[in-house]
Enzyme design. Structure first.
Site, PDB file in Angstrom:
ATOM      1  N   SER A  32       0.838  -1.194   0.000  1.00 53.25           N
ATOM      2  CA  SER A  32       0.000   0.000   0.000  1.00 53.25           C
ATOM      3  C   SER A  32       0.876   1.248   0.000  1.00 53.25           C
ATOM      4  O   SER A  32       2.086   1.177   0.217  1.00 53.25           O
ATOM      5  CB  SER A  32      -0.935  -0.009   1.213  1.00 53.25           C
ATOM      6  OG  SER A  32      -1.898   1.008   1.075  1.00 53.25           O
ATOM      7  N   LYS A  47      11.492   3.652  12.836  1.00 58.68           N
ATOM      8  CA  LYS A  47      11.980   4.903  13.398  1.00 58.68           C
ATOM      9  C   LYS A  47      11.946   5.985  12.317  1.00 58.68           C
ATOM     10  O   LYS A  47      11.894   5.638  11.153  1.00 58.68           O
ATOM     11  CB  LYS A  47      13.388   4.720  13.945  1.00 58.68           C
ATOM     12  CG  LYS A  47      14.483   4.653  12.866  1.00 58.68           C
ATOM     13  CD  LYS A  47      15.819   4.555  13.500  1.00 58.68           C
ATOM     14  CE  LYS A  47      16.919   4.447  12.488  1.00 58.68           C
ATOM     15  NZ  LYS A  47      17.116   5.557  11.584  1.00 58.68           N
ATOM     16  N   HIS A  62      16.635  -1.827  13.612  1.00 52.87           N
ATOM     17  CA  HIS A  62      17.145  -3.022  12.927  1.00 52.87           C
ATOM     18  C   HIS A  62      18.489  -3.489  13.483  1.00 52.87           C
ATOM     19  O   HIS A  62      18.884  -4.623  13.263  1.00 52.87           O
ATOM     20  CB  HIS A  62      17.196  -2.812  11.407  1.00 52.87           C
ATOM     21  CG  HIS A  62      18.364  -2.024  10.920  1.00 52.87           C
ATOM     22  ND1 HIS A  62      18.377  -0.652  10.892  1.00 52.87           N
ATOM     23  CD2 HIS A  62      19.582  -2.404  10.456  1.00 52.87           C
ATOM     24  CE1 HIS A  62      19.531  -0.236  10.426  1.00 52.87           C
ATOM     25  NE2 HIS A  62      20.288  -1.274  10.153  1.00 52.87           N
ATOM     26  N   ASP A  70      19.071  10.069  14.015  1.00 56.18           N
ATOM     27  CA  ASP A  70      19.104   8.938  13.083  1.00 56.18           C
ATOM     28  C   ASP A  70      19.825   7.734  13.685  1.00 56.18           C
ATOM     29  O   ASP A  70      19.391   6.598  13.511  1.00 56.18           O
ATOM     30  CB  ASP A  70      19.810   9.391  11.796  1.00 56.18           C
ATOM     31  CG  ASP A  70      19.864   8.304  10.740  1.00 56.18           C
ATOM     32  OD1 ASP A  70      18.861   7.573  10.600  1.00 56.18           O
ATOM     33  OD2 ASP A  70      20.901   8.181  10.049  1.00 56.18           O
ATOM     34  N   HIS A  93      20.043   3.429  17.267  1.00 58.04           N
ATOM     35  CA  HIS A  93      20.909   2.252  17.166  1.00 58.04           C
ATOM     36  C   HIS A  93      21.997   2.185  18.242  1.00 58.04           C
ATOM     37  O   HIS A  93      22.197   1.162  18.873  1.00 58.04           O
ATOM     38  CB  HIS A  93      21.598   2.221  15.799  1.00 58.04           C
ATOM     39  CG  HIS A  93      20.648   2.269  14.633  1.00 58.04           C
ATOM     40  ND1 HIS A  93      19.455   1.609  14.630  1.00 58.04           N
ATOM     41  CD2 HIS A  93      20.725   2.893  13.430  1.00 58.04           C
ATOM     42  CE1 HIS A  93      18.829   1.820  13.476  1.00 58.04           C
ATOM     43  NE2 HIS A  93      19.586   2.606  12.733  1.00 58.04           N
ATOM     44  N   LYS A 110      33.760   1.787   7.385  1.00 57.06           N
ATOM     45  CA  LYS A 110      32.446   1.377   7.904  1.00 57.06           C
ATOM     46  C   LYS A 110      32.681   0.261   8.911  1.00 57.06           C
ATOM     47  O   LYS A 110      33.178  -0.808   8.562  1.00 57.06           O
ATOM     48  CB  LYS A 110      31.538   0.867   6.781  1.00 57.06           C
ATOM     49  CG  LYS A 110      30.206   0.333   7.328  1.00 57.06           C
ATOM     50  CD  LYS A 110      29.158   0.142   6.238  1.00 57.06           C
ATOM     51  CE  LYS A 110      27.895  -0.528   6.756  1.00 57.06           C
ATOM     52  NZ  LYS A 110      27.086   0.299   7.647  1.00 57.06           N
TER      53      LYS A 110
END
Ligand code: BG6
Length: 466
Positions: free
Chosen positions: A45, A146, A176, A233, A238, A329
């Site tokens: 949707s 979030k 997550h 964020d 997190h 990272k």
């Protein structure tokens, strides 16, 4: 474990980026692993014009082909026929409500409705209100992405809207990071090992670092960051959730009630952040993005010092760092041990450190002082790598969204944030939102502004590879 009762999953934002990159690939992997119920349906949707179901299925197939190497057409062919699309908006959800009712009837009385709200923050409250009006929320599990508001006040308003349509035990707030195997493994390391748990406190640890640098810049995602920023964020979500796992008291059991209670107790004991111990940075070039204001002072980097004022952690600083366009990272949690009084001549090379790499296949590095071979009594530093996953079980690992979707289907809230956790984390962050530190520029590919590099004191950050 397999969930047997039929489910209908309503996916708001079904044509969006998250659905394409994460949610449909997760459904695909759950289907491939035989982890979905025998009977299920997915109703995509969103506000876009309806289009045909076939067109929607084609776009999902294209997304799966893009994001999964060697996609198995046989699995895709079992998934796609169960997909339909029904547009809906906050003002008008009647057609969607009909579609859900029809689907539930075809799947039978034991069907559970799951409603996944992957929508922009401004759309969240009106959409939830619409679910209430249309009777869609009744008996359903609501999955909320979030950000949960943008500060304490807006988060409380959102929570009020949620609570007006559904009970807390049917709300699944997604962070997550909690779906990552390596984050869950923190609990196994702590609570299943007599070697580690006794040392996991202020008597043995000098400091803890939770370091999540990211290499990617925000090109093309500027408008998202302009309204969010790195603190909201990444940090209030997190990094704090990881801190909750690192710092919690042993839960009485590993079930949802006990584990979330233990995590909420950590947040309750967290000292509200001191803006003087927070560094905000913005990488040079961020303002060049078309969607970013020329004088934007939105932070793309945060480093800070936090404290958990309870018996276990009093006086132990937790250093948190994350940012975009950095040199690497990584997701690294480093525990630095206190140095024992040593009979060895001279100073010991460095304190012991256990660094957990929260990678897909979790590993750790243990840095110890060991005897240097030879006739003298001297010690030297040794780094040993510890595998934290058995290689013969590595393939059983579930990706974060895959695990979290499965848990919603199973009705297990263990890895989802409770409303009081979210509320408390906003309380902890609010002093910085009210009085943000000045944003300091940093070069792309660096480790952030110089004052952040120095925040943890002379030993500095463990990363890049300290
Ligand atoms: C998201 C943030 O929640 O997490 C992104 O919005 C961030 O800004 C991402 O890049 C990081 O997740 P992961 O799983 O790639 O480490």
């Amino acid at each position: 474990m397999r969930a047997h009762d039929p489910v209908v999953l309503v996916l708001f934002g079904a044509r969006g980026d998250l659905a394409r990159r994460m949610l449909f690939p997760s459904l695909y992997r759950l289907a491939a692993g035989g982890r979905l119920p025998d009977e299920y349906a997915v109703i995509g949707s969103g506000r876009s014009a309806p289009g045909s179901d076939d067109e929607f299925r084609d776009s999902v197939r294209a997304g799966l082909t893009d994001s999964i190497d060697g996609v198995d057409d046989a699995v895709v062919d079992t998934l796609l026929p169960r997909l339909t699309f029904q547009s809906a908006s906050a003002d008008d959800g009647a057609a969607l409500a009909d579609a859900v009712r029809r689907t539930r009837e075809s799947l039978g009385p034991r069907t559970t409705t799951l409603i996944y709200l992957s929508v922009p923050p401004t759309a969240m409250e009106p959409m939830i209100a619409m679910l209430g009006r249309e009777g869609l929320a009744e008996g359903a599990r609501l999955i909320v992405e979030k950000p949960f508001g943008t500060d304490l006040e807006s988060s409380r308003a959102l929570q009020q809207t949620i609570a007006s349509v559904a009970d807390e035990d049917s709300i699944y707030r997604i962070d997550h990071f909690l779906g990552k195997e390596a984050v869950q493994n923190i609990l196994a390391l702590r609570f299943a090992n007599g070697l580690l748990e006794p040392a996991w406190d202020a008597a043995h640890l000098e400091s803890v670092q939770i370091d999540v640098p990211e290499e990617l810049a925000l090109e093309g995602r500027g408008s998202f960051y302009e309204s969010t920023g790195c603190l909201r964020d990444m940090v209030s979500t997190h990094l704090c959730q990881v801190l909750g796992f690192v710092a919690m008291e042993p839960p009485t059991t590993m079930d949802a009630v006990a584990l979330r209670e233990a995590k909420a107790a950590v947040f309750a004991a967290m000292r509200p952040l001191d803006p003087a111990r927070v560094v905000f940075g913005q990488y040079r070039g961020y303002r060049d993005d078309d969607d970013v204001a020329d004088d934007s002072d939105v932070e793309t980097f945060v480093a800070l010092e936090a404290f958990v004022d309870n018996e276990r952690w009093r006086g132990v600083p937790f250093y948190l760092r994350t940012g975009k366009a950095l040199d690497d990272k990584r997701r690294t949690v480093t525990l630095t041990f206190r140095t024992p009084p040593s009979p060895f001549p001279g100073d010991l090379p460095a304190p012991d450190e256990l660094a957990l790499e929260l990678t897909d296949a979790p590993v750790a590095t243990l840095d110890l002082n060991v005897k240097r071979p030879g006739p003298d009594t001297a010690v030297e530093r040794l780094s040993s790598r510890l595998e934290l996953t058995r290689s013969d079980h590595a393939d059983d690992s579930l990706a974060a969204y895959e695990r979290l979707l499965l848990d919603v289907i199973r009705g297990d809230q263990t890895l989802f944030a409770r409303s009081d956790e979210v509320d408390r984390l906003w309380e902890v962050c609010q002093p910085v939102l009210d009085d943000p530190p000045p944003v300091q520029p940093y070069e792309k590919g660096s480790w952030g502004p110089e004052s952040a590099v120095q925040l943890p004191g002379p030993r500095g950050w463990r990363l890049p590879d300290g």
